[in-house]
Design a protein around this motif. Sequence first.
Motif, PDB file in Angstrom:
ATOM      1  N   SER A  41       0.816  -1.234   0.000  1.00 33.85           N
ATOM      2  CA  SER A  41       0.000   0.000   0.000  1.00 33.85           C
ATOM      3  C   SER A  41       0.843   1.275   0.000  1.00 33.85           C
ATOM      4  CB  SER A  41      -0.957  -0.022   1.195  1.00 33.85           C
ATOM      5  OG  SER A  41      -1.892  -1.074   1.058  1.00 33.85           O
ATOM      6  N   PRO A  42       1.864   1.417   0.901  1.00 30.00           N
ATOM      7  CA  PRO A  42       2.671   2.651   0.868  1.00 30.00           C
ATOM      8  C   PRO A  42       3.352   2.876  -0.476  1.00 30.00           C
ATOM      9  CG  PRO A  42       3.036   1.470   2.911  1.00 30.00           C
ATOM     10  CD  PRO A  42       2.260   0.559   2.023  1.00 30.00           C
ATOM     11  N   ARG A  43       3.838   1.834  -1.101  1.00 30.37           N
ATOM     12  CA  ARG A  43       4.512   1.985  -2.394  1.00 30.37           C
ATOM     13  C   ARG A  43       3.535   2.468  -3.456  1.00 30.37           C
ATOM     14  NH1 ARG A  43       8.309  -3.494  -2.607  1.00 30.37           N
ATOM     15  NH2 ARG A  43       9.459  -3.070  -0.658  1.00 30.37           N
ATOM     16  N   PHE A  44       2.352   1.885  -3.475  1.00 29.95           N
ATOM     17  CA  PHE A  44       1.363   2.344  -4.447  1.00 29.95           C
ATOM     18  C   PHE A  44       0.936   3.780  -4.184  1.00 29.95           C
ATOM     19  CE2 PHE A  44       0.491  -2.304  -5.025  1.00 29.95           C
ATOM     20  CZ  PHE A  44       0.821  -2.352  -6.371  1.00 29.95           C
ATOM     21  N   PHE A  45       0.880   4.156  -2.878  1.00 30.30           N
ATOM     22  CA  PHE A  45       0.515   5.527  -2.546  1.00 30.30           C
ATOM     23  C   PHE A  45       1.579   6.518  -3.007  1.00 30.30           C
ATOM     24  CE2 PHE A  45       0.088   9.105   0.496  1.00 30.30           C
ATOM     25  CZ  PHE A  45      -1.208   9.476   0.189  1.00 30.30           C
ATOM     26  N   VAL A  46       2.860   6.195  -2.812  1.00 26.74           N
ATOM     27  CA  VAL A  46       3.952   7.049  -3.281  1.00 26.74           C
ATOM     28  C   VAL A  46       3.916   7.190  -4.805  1.00 26.74           C
ATOM     29  CG1 VAL A  46       6.461   7.224  -3.474  1.00 26.74           C
ATOM     30  CG2 VAL A  46       5.415   6.579  -1.293  1.00 26.74           C
ATOM     31  N   LEU A  47       3.669   6.099  -5.513  1.00 30.24           N
ATOM     32  CA  LEU A  47       3.569   6.172  -6.978  1.00 30.24           C
ATOM     33  C   LEU A  47       2.435   7.104  -7.390  1.00 30.24           C
ATOM     34  CD1 LEU A  47       4.121   2.427  -7.988  1.00 30.24           C
ATOM     35  CD2 LEU A  47       5.703   4.331  -8.297  1.00 30.24           C
ATOM     36  N   HIS A  48       1.323   7.055  -6.627  1.00 27.87           N
ATOM     37  CA  HIS A  48       0.210   7.928  -6.941  1.00 27.87           C
ATOM     38  C   HIS A  48       0.590   9.392  -6.733  1.00 27.87           C
ATOM     39  CE1 HIS A  48      -3.903   9.222  -7.456  1.00 27.87           C
ATOM     40  NE2 HIS A  48      -3.902   9.791  -6.243  1.00 27.87           N
ATOM     41  N   LEU A  49       1.358   9.684  -5.664  1.00 30.90           N
ATOM     42  CA  LEU A  49       1.809  11.060  -5.417  1.00 30.90           C
ATOM     43  C   LEU A  49       2.723  11.537  -6.532  1.00 30.90           C
ATOM     44  CD1 LEU A  49       2.517  11.000  -1.569  1.00 30.90           C
ATOM     45  CD2 LEU A  49       0.498  11.882  -2.755  1.00 30.90           C
ATOM     46  N   GLN A  50       3.593  10.668  -6.999  1.00 23.45           N
ATOM     47  CA  GLN A  50       4.477  11.045  -8.100  1.00 23.45           C
ATOM     48  C   GLN A  50       3.691  11.373  -9.363  1.00 23.45           C
ATOM     49  OE1 GLN A  50       7.170   7.760  -8.429  1.00 23.45           O
ATOM     50  NE2 GLN A  50       8.416   8.379  -6.643  1.00 23.45           N
ATOM     51  N   GLN A  51       2.642  10.642  -9.626  1.00 25.92           N
ATOM     52  CA  GLN A  51       1.807  10.932 -10.795  1.00 25.92           C
ATOM     53  C   GLN A  51       1.108  12.275 -10.651  1.00 25.92           C
ATOM     54  OE1 GLN A  51      -0.819   7.636 -11.198  1.00 25.92           O
ATOM     55  NE2 GLN A  51       0.781   6.221 -11.958  1.00 25.92           N
ATOM     56  N   LEU A  52       0.699  12.597  -9.407  1.00 27.31           N
ATOM     57  CA  LEU A  52       0.073  13.899  -9.187  1.00 27.31           C
ATOM     58  C   LEU A  52       1.079  15.031  -9.396  1.00 27.31           C
ATOM     59  CD1 LEU A  52      -2.128  13.159  -6.009  1.00 27.31           C
ATOM     60  CD2 LEU A  52      -2.892  13.446  -8.367  1.00 27.31           C
ATOM     61  N   GLU A  53       2.354  14.867  -8.970  1.00 27.88           N
ATOM     62  CA  GLU A  53       3.391  15.892  -9.159  1.00 27.88           C
ATOM     63  C   GLU A  53       3.658  16.125 -10.636  1.00 27.88           C
ATOM     64  OE1 GLU A  53       6.650  14.419  -6.919  1.00 27.88           O
ATOM     65  OE2 GLU A  53       5.959  15.307  -5.015  1.00 27.88           O
ATOM     66  N   LEU A  59       3.771  18.650  -4.359  1.00 31.32           N
ATOM     67  CA  LEU A  59       3.607  17.839  -3.161  1.00 31.32           C
ATOM     68  C   LEU A  59       4.935  17.406  -2.556  1.00 31.32           C
ATOM     69  CD1 LEU A  59       0.784  15.472  -4.501  1.00 31.32           C
ATOM     70  CD2 LEU A  59       0.512  17.569  -3.148  1.00 31.32           C
ATOM     71  N   PHE A  60       6.038  17.874  -3.104  1.00 31.35           N
ATOM     72  CA  PHE A  60       7.335  17.378  -2.650  1.00 31.35           C
ATOM     73  C   PHE A  60       7.575  17.678  -1.178  1.00 31.35           C
ATOM     74  CE2 PHE A  60      11.905  17.834  -1.959  1.00 31.35           C
ATOM     75  CZ  PHE A  60      12.344  16.593  -2.383  1.00 31.35           C
ATOM     76  N   ASN A  61       7.186  18.885  -0.744  1.00 34.00           N
ATOM     77  CA  ASN A  61       7.468  19.281   0.635  1.00 34.00           C
ATOM     78  C   ASN A  61       6.578  18.567   1.652  1.00 34.00           C
ATOM     79  OD1 ASN A  61       9.440  21.104  -0.236  1.00 34.00           O
ATOM     80  ND2 ASN A  61       7.931  22.768  -0.498  1.00 34.00           N
ATOM     81  N   VAL A  62       5.402  18.095   1.206  1.00 34.94           N
ATOM     82  CA  VAL A  62       4.463  17.454   2.150  1.00 34.94           C
ATOM     83  C   VAL A  62       4.322  15.963   1.872  1.00 34.94           C
ATOM     84  CG1 VAL A  62       3.152  19.564   2.562  1.00 34.94           C
ATOM     85  CG2 VAL A  62       2.506  18.061   0.672  1.00 34.94           C
ATOM     86  N   ARG A  63       5.190  15.436   1.008  1.00 29.56           N
ATOM     87  CA  ARG A  63       5.055  14.020   0.654  1.00 29.56           C
ATOM     88  C   ARG A  63       5.217  13.132   1.889  1.00 29.56           C
ATOM     89  NH1 ARG A  63       8.902  11.506  -3.840  1.00 29.56           N
ATOM     90  NH2 ARG A  63       7.772  13.039  -5.109  1.00 29.56           N
ATOM     91  N   THR A  64       6.213  13.449   2.742  1.00 31.38           N
ATOM     92  CA  THR A  64       6.455  12.616   3.924  1.00 31.38           C
ATOM     93  C   THR A  64       5.265  12.626   4.859  1.00 31.38           C
ATOM     94  OG1 THR A  64       8.819  13.076   3.757  1.00 31.38           O
ATOM     95  CG2 THR A  64       8.006  12.208   5.846  1.00 31.38           C
ATOM     96  N   GLY A  69       0.630  10.059   7.227  1.00 33.54           N
ATOM     97  CA  GLY A  69      -0.806  10.103   7.515  1.00 33.54           C
ATOM     98  C   GLY A  69      -1.555   8.922   6.908  1.00 33.54           C
ATOM     99  N   PHE A  70      -1.161   8.539   5.705  1.00 31.24           N
ATOM    100  CA  PHE A  70      -1.812   7.380   5.074  1.00 31.24           C
ATOM    101  C   PHE A  70      -1.546   6.100   5.859  1.00 31.24           C
ATOM    102  CE2 PHE A  70      -1.307   3.698   2.321  1.00 31.24           C
ATOM    103  CZ  PHE A  70      -2.580   3.593   1.798  1.00 31.24           C
ATOM    104  N   GLU A  71      -0.276   5.948   6.288  1.00 35.07           N
ATOM    105  CA  GLU A  71       0.045   4.727   7.038  1.00 35.07           C
ATOM    106  C   GLU A  71      -0.685   4.695   8.378  1.00 35.07           C
ATOM    107  OE1 GLU A  71       4.269   4.596   7.358  1.00 35.07           O
ATOM    108  OE2 GLU A  71       4.526   3.725   5.351  1.00 35.07           O
ATOM    109  N   GLY A  72      -0.819   5.831   9.033  1.00 38.24           N
ATOM    110  CA  GLY A  72      -1.548   5.855  10.292  1.00 38.24           C
ATOM    111  C   GLY A  72      -3.020   5.519  10.106  1.00 38.24           C
ATOM    112  N   ALA A  73      -3.616   6.118   9.089  1.00 41.54           N
ATOM    113  CA  ALA A  73      -5.028   5.814   8.811  1.00 41.54           C
ATOM    114  C   ALA A  73      -5.201   4.335   8.430  1.00 41.54           C
ATOM    115  CB  ALA A  73      -5.531   6.720   7.688  1.00 41.54           C
TER     116      ALA A  73
END
Length: 376
Positions: A41-53, A59-64, A69-73
């Motif tokens: 799940s985290p890997r797929f979420f990071v890939l999704h953020l990269q596609q949005l960028e 989103l680079f500054n708030v990616r972490t 937040g995704f992992e906590g949820a």
Amino acid sequence: MINKGRRSTKSLPLATRLFFSHLVVMIVGVLTLVIISKLSSPRFFVLHLQQLEKRGYRLFNVRTELVDGFEGAWRRSTIWSVIVGGTAAGGLSFWVSRRIMQGLTEMEKVTQEFAKGRLNARLPMSDIPELNRLGTSFNRMAASLEGVETRRRELIGDMTHELRTPLTVVRGYLEELADGSIEPSPEIYMRLVRETKRLERLVNDLQELSKAEAGYLPINIQPVNIRPLLESIVARFTDQLLEDGPVLQLESPPQLPLVLADIDRTEQVLVNLVGNAVRYTSQGKITIRAWVDDSKLWIAVIDTGMGIAPEDLPHIFERFWRADKSRDRHSGGTGIGLTISRRLVELQGGYIEVASELGVGSTFRFCLPLSLRKMD
């Protein structure tokens, strides 16, 4: 220690095993889901953020923060999913186990009733097909056992009744002879001989019937010519008939085809049938008739005797059945000759029938299969 563990596992009830089996399957499924989701799940979420960028979102500054937040949820939702799903799955597993065990528990109760001698208990039908088939087979077995037990009790009652009559006669004569109430005479001794012979015939017939019904009676099936047997039966009984008694005759083609039969057992059947006809026909005639119909050879014994009432015909082949409760004792019959005859005919691949009219006479006929071999 291993052996003790195995013994304790084997001692678990089936319902508990089913419940634990469902739980194990559920736990394996949930753990597999959690592990795969945790890794992917985290890997797929990071890939999704990269596609949005790539689309122009900064989103680079708030990616972490987003990933954390995704992992906590994900963790919180996973915990609640496991709790709710596990509770639901555990409850469903318990319900399914109880539902499956209900039919087996009822079967256990019925078998305990059987052990106590209550053979009329039956299993109710189940909406589970496998248990329903098992219950149907069990009920058929139970009905068969109940029928066997009923026939056993009837046989014991009949045997007790049949044995008591000649034994009472013998004991009465012996007691009177012992205390001098009557004088010894040839007639009394002959009466004692007749009663003891009747006892002997009854015991022999019971033994024969028991073997026949159990399938232990030896049957030697082979191609045989019945015509000589029919002639010998006529000659044997003709010598026993009185001058003013019935006439015994044979109606048969000179040549009969070979049949598949045991000649000794067929003779036993004919002796029983002709003996009954002679016993209950005081005048007129007795005819032994033979003919071929399709692939069977039919043999009939026809008499002009007293006949049998219509209400008695369905019971005529039952053991110890008598339309007239006194006539077989007076004539020396055991009451199971027809039962033995029917079983002997069936063991040879044929069947026996009866037709009768009260006051007119009776016809007993049976068939035997024809042999494919021709007579020489």
